[in-house]
Design an enzyme around this catalytic site. Structure first.
Site, PDB file in Angstrom:
ATOM      1  N   ARG A 192     -17.339   6.033 -20.651  1.00 17.84           N
ATOM      2  CA  ARG A 192     -17.663   4.627 -20.903  1.00 17.84           C
ATOM      3  C   ARG A 192     -18.945   4.283 -20.159  1.00 17.84           C
ATOM      4  O   ARG A 192     -19.077   4.589 -18.971  1.00 17.84           O
ATOM      5  CB  ARG A 192     -16.516   3.732 -20.419  1.00 17.84           C
ATOM      6  CG  ARG A 192     -16.811   2.260 -20.643  1.00 17.84           C
ATOM      7  CD  ARG A 192     -15.640   1.392 -20.278  1.00 17.84           C
ATOM      8  NE  ARG A 192     -15.478   1.276 -18.836  1.00 17.84           N
ATOM      9  CZ  ARG A 192     -14.483   0.604 -18.268  1.00 17.84           C
ATOM     10  NH1 ARG A 192     -13.564   0.018 -19.013  1.00 17.84           N
ATOM     11  NH2 ARG A 192     -14.394   0.519 -16.963  1.00 17.84           N
TER      12      ARG A 192
ATOM     13  N   ARG B  59     -14.394   5.801 -16.037  1.00 19.01           N
ATOM     14  CA  ARG B  59     -15.022   4.568 -15.555  1.00 19.01           C
ATOM     15  C   ARG B  59     -16.232   4.994 -14.727  1.00 19.01           C
ATOM     16  O   ARG B  59     -16.072   5.447 -13.593  1.00 19.01           O
ATOM     17  CB  ARG B  59     -14.037   3.774 -14.692  1.00 19.01           C
ATOM     18  CG  ARG B  59     -12.862   3.191 -15.469  1.00 19.01           C
ATOM     19  CD  ARG B  59     -11.996   2.301 -14.579  1.00 19.01           C
ATOM     20  NE  ARG B  59     -11.089   1.458 -15.319  1.00 19.01           N
ATOM     21  CZ  ARG B  59      -9.787   1.698 -15.481  1.00 19.01           C
ATOM     22  NH1 ARG B  59      -9.236   2.762 -14.937  1.00 19.01           N
ATOM     23  NH2 ARG B  59      -9.033   0.863 -16.172  1.00 19.01           N
TER      24      ARG B  59
ATOM     25  N   HIS C 211       0.820  -1.215   0.000  1.00 20.61           N
ATOM     26  CA  HIS C 211       0.000   0.000   0.000  1.00 20.61           C
ATOM     27  C   HIS C 211       0.853   1.264   0.000  1.00 20.61           C
ATOM     28  O   HIS C 211       0.592   2.218  -0.734  1.00 20.61           O
ATOM     29  CB  HIS C 211      -0.943  -0.031   1.204  1.00 20.61           C
ATOM     30  CG  HIS C 211      -1.714   1.231   1.335  1.00 20.61           C
ATOM     31  ND1 HIS C 211      -2.709   1.579   0.447  1.00 20.61           N
ATOM     32  CD2 HIS C 211      -1.598   2.274   2.192  1.00 20.61           C
ATOM     33  CE1 HIS C 211      -3.189   2.757   0.773  1.00 20.61           C
ATOM     34  NE2 HIS C 211      -2.533   3.201   1.829  1.00 20.61           N
TER      35      HIS C 211
ATOM     36  N   CYS D 175      -6.637   2.639 -23.649  1.00 21.81           N
ATOM     37  CA  CYS D 175      -6.860   3.085 -22.275  1.00 21.81           C
ATOM     38  C   CYS D 175      -6.505   1.994 -21.263  1.00 21.81           C
ATOM     39  O   CYS D 175      -6.719   2.158 -20.071  1.00 21.81           O
ATOM     40  CB  CYS D 175      -8.297   3.558 -22.083  1.00 21.81           C
ATOM     41  SG  CYS D 175      -9.517   2.291 -22.468  1.00 21.81           S
TER      42      CYS D 175
ATOM     43  N   ASN E  65      -5.996  -4.352 -20.599  1.00 19.50           N
ATOM     44  CA  ASN E  65      -6.129  -5.160 -19.375  1.00 19.50           C
ATOM     45  C   ASN E  65      -6.996  -6.386 -19.658  1.00 19.50           C
ATOM     46  O   ASN E  65      -6.633  -7.519 -19.345  1.00 19.50           O
ATOM     47  CB  ASN E  65      -6.756  -4.349 -18.245  1.00 19.50           C
ATOM     48  CG  ASN E  65      -6.073  -3.009 -18.043  1.00 19.50           C
ATOM     49  OD1 ASN E  65      -4.942  -2.838 -18.488  1.00 19.50           O
ATOM     50  ND2 ASN E  65      -6.729  -2.076 -17.405  1.00 19.50           N
ATOM     51  N   ASP E  66      -8.157  -6.125 -20.271  1.00 21.26           N
ATOM     52  CA  ASP E  66      -9.032  -7.254 -20.583  1.00 21.26           C
ATOM     53  C   ASP E  66      -8.590  -7.989 -21.844  1.00 21.26           C
ATOM     54  O   ASP E  66      -8.724  -9.213 -21.930  1.00 21.26           O
ATOM     55  CB  ASP E  66     -10.482  -6.785 -20.739  1.00 21.26           C
ATOM     56  CG  ASP E  66     -11.168  -6.696 -19.388  1.00 21.26           C
ATOM     57  OD1 ASP E  66     -11.065  -7.669 -18.621  1.00 21.26           O
ATOM     58  OD2 ASP E  66     -11.781  -5.667 -19.083  1.00 21.26           O
TER      59      ASP E  66
ATOM     60  N   ARG F  69      -7.537 -11.869 -14.729  1.00 18.34           N
ATOM     61  CA  ARG F  69      -6.764 -10.710 -14.268  1.00 18.34           C
ATOM     62  C   ARG F  69      -6.812 -10.504 -12.765  1.00 18.34           C
ATOM     63  O   ARG F  69      -6.043  -9.719 -12.215  1.00 18.34           O
ATOM     64  CB  ARG F  69      -7.214  -9.436 -15.000  1.00 18.34           C
ATOM     65  CG  ARG F  69      -8.633  -9.026 -14.711  1.00 18.34           C
ATOM     66  CD  ARG F  69      -9.088  -7.933 -15.661  1.00 18.34           C
ATOM     67  NE  ARG F  69      -8.833  -6.597 -15.148  1.00 18.34           N
ATOM     68  CZ  ARG F  69      -9.299  -5.482 -15.704  1.00 18.34           C
ATOM     69  NH1 ARG F  69     -10.008  -5.533 -16.811  1.00 18.34           N
ATOM     70  NH2 ARG F  69      -9.052  -4.313 -15.183  1.00 18.34           N
TER      71      ARG F  69
ATOM     72  N   GLU G 121     -11.467  -4.936 -26.354  1.00 16.23           N
ATOM     73  CA  GLU G 121     -10.881  -5.667 -25.228  1.00 16.23           C
ATOM     74  C   GLU G 121     -11.265  -7.141 -25.256  1.00 16.23           C
ATOM     75  O   GLU G 121     -10.866  -7.908 -24.396  1.00 16.23           O
ATOM     76  CB  GLU G 121     -11.275  -5.019 -23.899  1.00 16.23           C
ATOM     77  CG  GLU G 121     -12.764  -4.806 -23.707  1.00 16.23           C
ATOM     78  CD  GLU G 121     -13.101  -4.068 -22.408  1.00 16.23           C
ATOM     79  OE1 GLU G 121     -12.238  -3.946 -21.534  1.00 16.23           O
ATOM     80  OE2 GLU G 121     -14.258  -3.639 -22.276  1.00 16.23           O
TER      81      GLU G 121
HETATM   82  C1  PEP Z   1      -9.153  -2.562 -19.928  1.00 17.03           C
HETATM   83  O1  PEP Z   1      -9.761  -3.626 -19.848  1.00 17.03           O
HETATM   84  O2  PEP Z   1      -8.012  -2.440 -20.423  1.00 17.03           O
HETATM   85  C2  PEP Z   1      -9.746  -1.322 -19.390  1.00 17.03           C
HETATM   86  C3  PEP Z   1      -9.161  -0.160 -19.547  1.00 17.03           C
HETATM   87  O3  PEP Z   1     -10.909  -1.441 -18.708  1.00 17.03           O
HETATM   88  P1  PEP Z   1     -11.028  -1.911 -17.168  1.00 17.03           P
HETATM   89  O4  PEP Z   1      -9.625  -1.996 -16.635  1.00 17.03           O
HETATM   90  O5  PEP Z   1     -11.867  -0.883 -16.508  1.00 17.03           O
HETATM   91  O6  PEP Z   1     -11.700  -3.228 -17.325  1.00 17.03           O
HETATM   92 MG    MG Z   2     -11.876  -3.664 -19.446  1.00 14.97          MG
END
Ligand code: PEP
Ligand code: MG
Length: 574
Positions: free
Chosen positions: A331, A295, A189, A501, A453-454, A464, A430
């Site tokens: 989004r 978000r 943290h 993003c 990320n996704d 993830r 994604e």
């Molecule tokens: C992603 O999936 O890369 C993304 C930016 O959306 P989140 O992390 O909110 O799922």
């Molecule tokens: Mg995502």
């Protein structure tokens, strides 16, 4: 003079007096209680006080930092309803007729020991959380005032065994020169919070029993070093080092607000991801030209009722208003998966990440979806707002979303309410199918924003949220990179723009590659904007086209990283 090596957790040099923070839990004797019922009541009152305090901390952090940091307090709060914690404490009080403090300490020790046997970052964090809650409970039971980092006597370097979220939530940031902890890792943290505040820090320096407040110390957050009582020569050397670092930071910050032109004259947009109005404001101060991903989940989490159209409208206005011209990409709701919203009925799913998530959930609840769309369309009046759908897998998903936007517009027109009719409509890329099918999708959408990320999670089949496979979730994997390239190319062929993003967009090691692939917009955590802008200014997009294509042909993520290292200054780490 003593030097301690630790982990470099947040860049920078600080020199100043130590403020040694050791919130003690006093040693207490086990007490036999005559009337366990009264002791239970005493415990209930303390637990209620702690719960209320955690709620306050959550709200405070949610408005000053972000929803993600605030969620830590939500998780801590859940321990207060957890039968294996609170239930066990209560049982011990009654079955052994002992005092609540002893019962709390015992149950905590057992639980922490249990979590620690599982050598996993997630469980270690949970052990920290339970300790944090327990300390709060014990102090409340004993009627001890909170030790405060909120009122530092002078500008200081905070030194502690470890810092918990509740320690740092109210920290006097203006007087905090640096942080140093005896324990901790680069994902603890303290490390995360210091990076998000831009304060130098070093963690894991080992025990500092003899250090006292007001002793002079140096924190070198770049090299990961703590120096106690530096001699004159060392002090002088570090003063120079600090000046150099500050000059470099000032140079980066001075240009942070300027748009980015690459060495060969290309313009790229650097914008920020935000999860609250506070985060959007901070991102603007750090030089973000707009918001590349809002978000909107923050409006729906931690509450029992859905936010109505006006409430949503107000929040979106708050985010949009600081950006006069810069784009704000909103989004639509992305819950499901690992994010649950109490006010939306969601069936229990076996594989929630493959279930009714993102646009699928919105399309299944069109009334709720259109309430959000109407609020966005109204808030967008006079501003450059774009609407983006999450988790689009097929053209049908996009068309379904677009249809709801048209209906929302009709409803507003019927009601005679003003709205922005010109918002671009785009999708997150994604889901691998969207990237593979990008050429078709690009004919219909106004833009793509790649969610690495996704996209990484679904391409490599790596959950993830699962720490056991976290190191496999690598966006530099050539499988993922080729999907990214394909998406950007498909957008450009149709004259559309492509942004990113996901976390990768703010990773300094990825910038040359993404620029070479032709990415138009980079959206990242606000704190990363100044450095990313400086990094992009030093690159030439034309010169990177060839290398980026070469990277696509490599065999592994490691090969890609090794190859890319030559294009960033000393191949610096993220
Ligand atoms: C992603 O999936 O890369 C993304 C930016 O959306 P989140 O992390 O909110 O799922
Ligand atoms: Mg995502």
């Amino acid at each position: 003079m003593t030097t301690r090596e630790g982990i470099a957790a947040s860049d920078g040099i600080a020199i100043g007096p130590a403020f040694v923070y050791r919130p003690q839990i006093p040693e207490t004797e086990t007490r036999t209680v005559e009337d366990p019922e009264t002791e239970q009541k005493h415990f209930t009152e303390a637990a209620e006080k702690v719960a209320a305090h955690l709620d306050d901390l959550r709200d405070h952090v949610s408005s000053t930092i972000n929803a993600e940091q605030a969620e830590i307090f939500e998780m801590q709060r859940e321990f207060l309803d957890d039968p294996s914690f609170v239930g066990d404490i209560r049982e011990l009080i009654t079955s052994e007729s002992i005092d609540a403090v002893t019962a709390t300490k015992r149950v905590t020790e057992d639980l922490v020991a249990e979590f620690q046997t599982i050598e996993d970052e997630y469980f270690l964090q949970r052990a920290d959380d339970i300790r944090d809650v327990s300390t709060r409970l014990v102090r409340t039971l004993l009627g001890i005032e909170d030790a405060a980092l909120s009122e530092l006597p002078e500008e200081s370097i905070i030194v502690a065994k470890d810092l918990s979220p509740s320690d740092t939530a109210m920290m006097d940031v203006d007087k905090t020169l640096a942080l140093c902890t005896e324990t901790g890792s680069s994902t603890s943290h303290t490390a995360i919070i210091s990076r998000s505040l831009g304060v130098p820090s070093v963690v894991g320096v080992g025990e500092l029993e003899n250090l006292e407040s007001e002793q002079q110390v140096i924190v070198d957050g770049t090299e990961g070093r703590l120096i106690i009582d530096p001699d004159d020569e060392t002090l002088e050397a570090y003063r120079r080092k600090r000046e150099e670092w500050e000059a470099e930071r000032n140079r980066i910050m001075a240009q942070a607000a300027e748009p980015v032109t690459t060495k060969d004259g290309a313009h790229v947009e650097v914008v920020a991801n935000a999860g609250s109005p506070a985060e959007a404001r901070r991102a603007k101060e750090l030089g973000a030209e707009g918001i590349g991903l809002l978000r909107t989940e923050f409006l729906f989490l931690d509450r029992d009722t859905l936010p109505d159209e006006d409430e949503q409208y107000e929040m979106y206005r708050e985010v949009i208003e600081p950006f006069d011209e810069g784009p704000v990409v909103i989004r639509t709701l992305d819950v499901g998966g690992d994010k649950n919203v109490p006010s939306i009925s969601m069936p229990q799913e076996q594989n929630p990440f493959l279930g009714r998530r993102g646009i699928r959930l919105s399309l299944s609840q069109p009334e709720m979806f259109r309430t959000q769309l109407r609020a966005i369309l109204r808030a967008a009046v006079g501003h450059n707002v774009k609407i983006m759908f999450p988790l689009v897998a097929t053209l049908g998903d996009f068309k379904g979303g677009r249809e709801q936007v048209e209906l929302a517009k009709q409803e507003l027109t019927e009601r005679g309410i003003e709205f922005n009719d010109g918002c671009e409509l785009g999708i997150m890329v994604e889901v691998p199918s969207a990237a593979v099918n990008a050429a078709q999708l690009a004919r219909h959408v106004d833009f793509f924003s790649i969610g690495t990320n996704d996209l990484t999670q679904y391409t490599l089949a790596v959950d993830r949220t699962n720490e056991l496979v976290a190191d496999l979730a690598d966006p530099f994997d050539p499988g993922v990179l080729n999907l990214i390239a394909r998406t950007i190319d498909a957008a450009h062929e149709q004259g559309k723009w492509a942004g990113m993003c996901g976390e990768m967009a703010g990773d300094p090691r990825a910038l040359p590659l993404l620029l070479g692939l032709g990415l138009d917009e980079f959206s990242m955590a606000g704190g990363r904007v100044p450095k990313a802008k400086a990094g992009l200014r030093g690159l030439s997009s034309a010169e990177l086209v060839e290398p980026a294509r070469t990277a696509l042909g490599l065999a592994t993520a490691q090969e890609v990283r090794d190859y890319l290292a030559r294009f960033t200054e000393a191949g610096e780490e993220a």
